[in-house]
Write an enzyme that holds these catalytic residues in place. Sequence first.
Site, short mmCIF file in Angstrom:
data_model
loop_
_atom_site.label_atom_id
_atom_site.label_comp_id
_atom_site.label_asym_id
_atom_site.label_seq_id
_atom_site.Cartn_x
_atom_site.Cartn_y
_atom_site.Cartn_z
N TYR A 90 11.04 60.66 49.75
CA TYR A 90 11.73 61.91 49.44
C TYR A 90 11.92 61.93 47.93
CZ TYR A 90 12.78 63.17 54.27
OH TYR A 90 12.68 63.56 55.57
N HIS A 126 4.59 67.00 53.03
CA HIS A 126 5.03 67.30 54.38
C HIS A 126 6.01 68.46 54.42
CE1 HIS A 126 7.37 66.79 58.09
NE2 HIS A 126 6.25 66.35 58.60
N HIS A 127 7.04 68.40 53.58
CA HIS A 127 7.89 69.58 53.46
C HIS A 127 8.63 69.57 52.13
CE1 HIS A 127 11.30 67.21 55.45
NE2 HIS A 127 11.92 67.75 54.43
N HIS A 166 9.21 65.96 50.58
CA HIS A 166 8.95 64.83 51.48
C HIS A 166 7.44 64.59 51.49
CE1 HIS A 166 8.75 63.34 55.95
NE2 HIS A 166 8.41 62.42 55.09
N HIS A 174 18.42 72.38 63.16
CA HIS A 174 18.66 71.08 62.55
C HIS A 174 19.39 70.13 63.50
CE1 HIS A 174 19.45 68.10 59.48
NE2 HIS A 174 20.74 68.14 59.76
N HIS A 196 19.69 65.48 63.97
CA HIS A 196 19.19 64.20 63.47
C HIS A 196 18.17 63.64 64.46
CE1 HIS A 196 22.76 63.77 60.47
NE2 HIS A 196 21.87 64.65 60.12
N MET A 228 23.77 65.80 64.85
CA MET A 228 24.19 67.15 64.51
C MET A 228 23.53 68.11 65.50
SD MET A 228 24.12 67.44 60.41
CE MET A 228 25.27 66.54 59.38
#
Lengths: 636, 636
Positions: free
Chosen positions: B244, B276-277, B347, B426, B428, B501
Amino acid sequence: MAKARRVGAVLPSMQTHGSTPCPCPSFRLRELASMYFTMVAVFLVILVVALKGSAPRSTYFPYKVPLDPQGLLELSWNVSYPEQAVYFQILIREFKFGLLFGMSDRGEFENADLAMLWTDGNSSYFGDAWSDAEGQLHMDSQQDYQLLGAQKAPEGFYLVFRRAFSTCDPKDYLIEDGTVHLIYGILERPVHSLHAINISTLYRGLQRVQLLKPNITIPELPSDVKTMEITTPSIVIPSQETTYWCYIAELPDSFPKHHIIMYEPVITAGNEALVHHMEIFQCSAEFDSIPHYSGLCDSKMKPERLNYCRHVLAAWAMGAQAFYYPKEAGLAFGGPGSSRYLRLEIHYHNPLIFKGRRDSSGIRLYYTASLRPHDAGIMELGLVYTPVMAVPPGETSFILTGYCTDKCTQKALPTDGIRIFASQLHTHLAGRKVVTVLSRDGREQQVVNADRHYSPHFQEIRMLKELVAVFPGDELITTCTYNTEDRSKVTVGGFGIMEEMCVNYVHYYPQTQLELCKSAVDPGYLHRYFNLVNRFNDEEVCMCPQVSVPQQFSSIPWNTFNRDVLKSLYSFAPISVHCNKSSAVRFPGEWEKQPLPSITKTLKEPQPHCPPTPGPHPAVPVVKLCLGGGKGFQRS
Amino acid sequence: MAKARRVGAVLPSMQTHGSTPCPCPSFRLRELASMYFTMVAVFLVILVVALKGSAPRSTYFPYKVPLDPQGLLELSWNVSYPEQAVYFQILIREFKFGLLFGMSDRGEFENADLAMLWTDGNSSYFGDAWSDAEGQLHMDSQQDYQLLGAQKAPEGFYLVFRRAFSTCDPKDYLIEDGTVHLIYGILERPVHSLHAINISTLYRGLQRVQLLKPNITIPELPSDVKTMEITTPSIVIPSQETTYWCYIAELPDSFPKHHIIMYEPVITAGNEALVHHMEIFQCSAEFDSIPHYSGLCDSKMKPERLNYCRHVLAAWAMGAQAFYYPKEAGLAFGGPGSSRYLRLEIHYHNPLIFKGRRDSSGIRLYYTASLRPHDAGIMELGLVYTPVMAVPPGETSFILTGYCTDKCTQKALPTDGIRIFASQLHTHLAGRKVVTVLSRDGREQQVVNADRHYSPHFQEIRMLKELVAVFPGDELITTCTYNTEDRSKVTVGGFGIMEEMCVNYVHYYPQTQLELCKSAVDPGYLHRYFNLVNRFNDEEVCMCPQVSVPQQFSSIPWNTFNRDVLKSLYSFAPISVHCNKSSAVRFPGEWEKQPLPSITKTLKEPQPHCPPTPGPHPAVPVVKLCLGGGKGFQRS
């Protein structure tokens, strides 16, 4: 006649008669504008059997049941397991303007799968249709009822068609083992489209049958077979919807031990639509005599001792055929230690309140003195009759489970095991499904008997498709699903009609001492549940020991939490096991606070099998028929 | 070229080229002996588009993603909503002996739905296949991948085929909205049958994409649009699988308020399979300055203030295209009260551990000073980040639900309501599904966003297919499904990567003060649960007030009863509602011990729609191809 043979029991390849000329308006495939026909190619293959000049021979449709109480509609059918399809023949005694015939989950006319025959006055049509949640009819975009024949005969109009068990069309009913709720309706005026039909105004009703009769070989009867008819003396069927008639019959003095090897219904001609089910019970041997009686089962005049006649010898329900024991076994009756008294119980269903109908129906027993190798036995699986097993009010499908544990079968079954060959499922009025599964070493092996459309009003003894071998250490798990949507109070287990049961009477051989292999939740854990509910909900549920379990259940406020936790309790708490020689005598051993059997591998849900049907997907939805002449129908 | 146009964006009717001669061994339909061909008629209609002489034009396959990290396989696709089908084009840069391409629930190679292309050395074949629970390949009895073209070009070999979203074949994957896990594998030697393929030995992998891109009109950009590239300075991508990268960019001094109206990725050529993002966050306005930084996000050298850069301005993930705001709205940035500092986070996914790759990728913002009628806003729905919401260990699909209640929307939304146009889900690592449903007066109205194959590794901002209007009094219910099969300890809610989350960031206009509309179970009821568990199980769960909720959860013995009752608690107990202007400031009102919204009518599960496909059911399973020349293929 030769052509009629092509439908039915043998089900050989069929012929198409596509080009025979027809005297009435030519038959066409009509496209409904509302359907999607954007496909590259639409084609049609319909298998046609023209039934000419005479009625189809009934032997090719071995199963028969009247659909309506007046006997205007008669269904015969046959099952082809190689094709995974049912062949239906409906005889309409007075054809008016059409017929609605179909299947639905529990016999309702909403969300039903329908075969429709209708006429607009000039032409007649046949098609696969469905009803929505409001009961409105629609043509199905995939046609799965395949018309095979339509023909007039002196006794009425015959319609022959075929349906695969499973079509993979979400609008279609999946034909499964166990009870199927058939529905029917008669169109009494011409209609120009299905949308014009108001189902609620039709002459209509429902009939329950086991459509998928097992495909088993019938054992030959020995030469020394004798018969005995246990029938009511000529009685008048009461002019009320529901009657349970009780009649006491008596075996001859010193009647020695015999084996019942077959029995069949004896129904007074004309009453086929009224006799709903019949059972013969043997009385308890503890009484030397039972008073004679012929009258209502719920009459106050009925002698009290008739309540001790509960050992089932034979049971028949509408749509069932003769019951044959497997060739290795017979049901013992007669001889020392066996009561001479038999109770015949007949349920008459007379919704049209016919008056003055005489009846002397009953059951004909076929028995032999040449005893077969094994005595047959009956074992009770499921739940103990106790209020600790309860169903909250307002539930659509609440599940209770009864266990016959490995420890009990280990103790009670012979090394070579037993063979179950038939099964009778039993609940009271809230029962909707019953399933018994055989499990070995925690892995489910096979379904013993399953009825996912079970009705307490249709409790046949059913032959299994194949013998189920049960060995010491196996587990038999019986699951009942209840609906209490219309109840405002809790339903507890017990003998009362508004209490519930969950039982599978399995018929097996060789007979063992094990009469009862059932369970119920441990009462101590139920007490913890009452405690927990009390504390969690800030409610006053009295837990004093002097208050009965039904009273404690009655004081529970049935919110979602208390319902959910009761479910969790039943699927977690240890059980009390009844592993009994008779209802009062347990096998020696520790049977309290037993662990629930753990299942590590469940049976797969059967994948719906959608065979390549002869008809296309989607098919042309309507076949136009010629009903005027006696020539049957064809396609153009 | 003219013919190539027939595939792709416009998707007009296609032509069959059934009779053109072919120079290589003639193309035949091969019947596999293992299949059932007892049907009356087998026929085949394949839509063929011969792609001759040049590559298919990429514009007809507007969506593109590399499948593998080396970039050997490149997928382009298009979606036809009228046909309810996806058109796929795969470019195989170095064709060897075949390709496996397909879809599965979460990217596994078992129980996958596959399109197979393979050659035995002489001839090549294409067919619809599936893999069983052991990863063994089988031909599918119903062929639902329709081959449209196969052709060599200088850059590689192109394969074009079509698949309906839904086929009603139980062996096929149902293509739904949200994430689709694509799998691929390259055959490196000839094979004579699918059974000979050992999947585990292939060069293979998975790629996540949103296949069903929404079919929305792209608003025109105004003439005064300006662009700004937020990209990393030329960096070397670290030679490790996961990186990251954080980079701080700065807006010009006194940059006035603008609206971001579009953004798109800027990817350094050659790194398409590695990036990737990417996300751009705006920093908090409470700091006058943020230190410059370009380095690893998890580095100890990273300035602490970068943690205050959390307001999302833009987000892109692999497979996503340019993001356009609806024409009525733009995302405000610049001007007073807005930080000048932006954090770019990239990422890099580098599983093959390439070394020394330079990169300067990022995002290009399109913005305008001509402000649109509405500022866009972002609202957080779902669960509060608190340990009271927990998932027991060993669960395959445990559901937690967060509520934005009618009371909160009543208080915080304008009379005309808001319009949600995009959504970013979103969770985890344990998250598997996320669904938000809009409910009005207790009746579910529509799905706001649903991803039934959600992956925490693929968190795009997704445009909704249509605007969702939310009015005062509406409820927004967000349901997350978790898998904790591989965990031995409880997973509680929280910020940590091993905590969980459940959030849906919805993008909407006009912006309101409501930033956060979430819930969690009432702590008092959770305390009753700990109490109940303690008493029921005879266990010592310490309930002393000084023990934290995570500690209490940790001491629970996770038997089925305690699991079930936790589920019951979450679906029964009242909730604490966070109806907040910012994470710390609640709207005035009583938000504790609120009743759970009651749902009286749920949305129907969408009925699988099985259109009349051009191919037959069951189809002939294999199409033999000519791959030698440049002439494409045909059928004989």
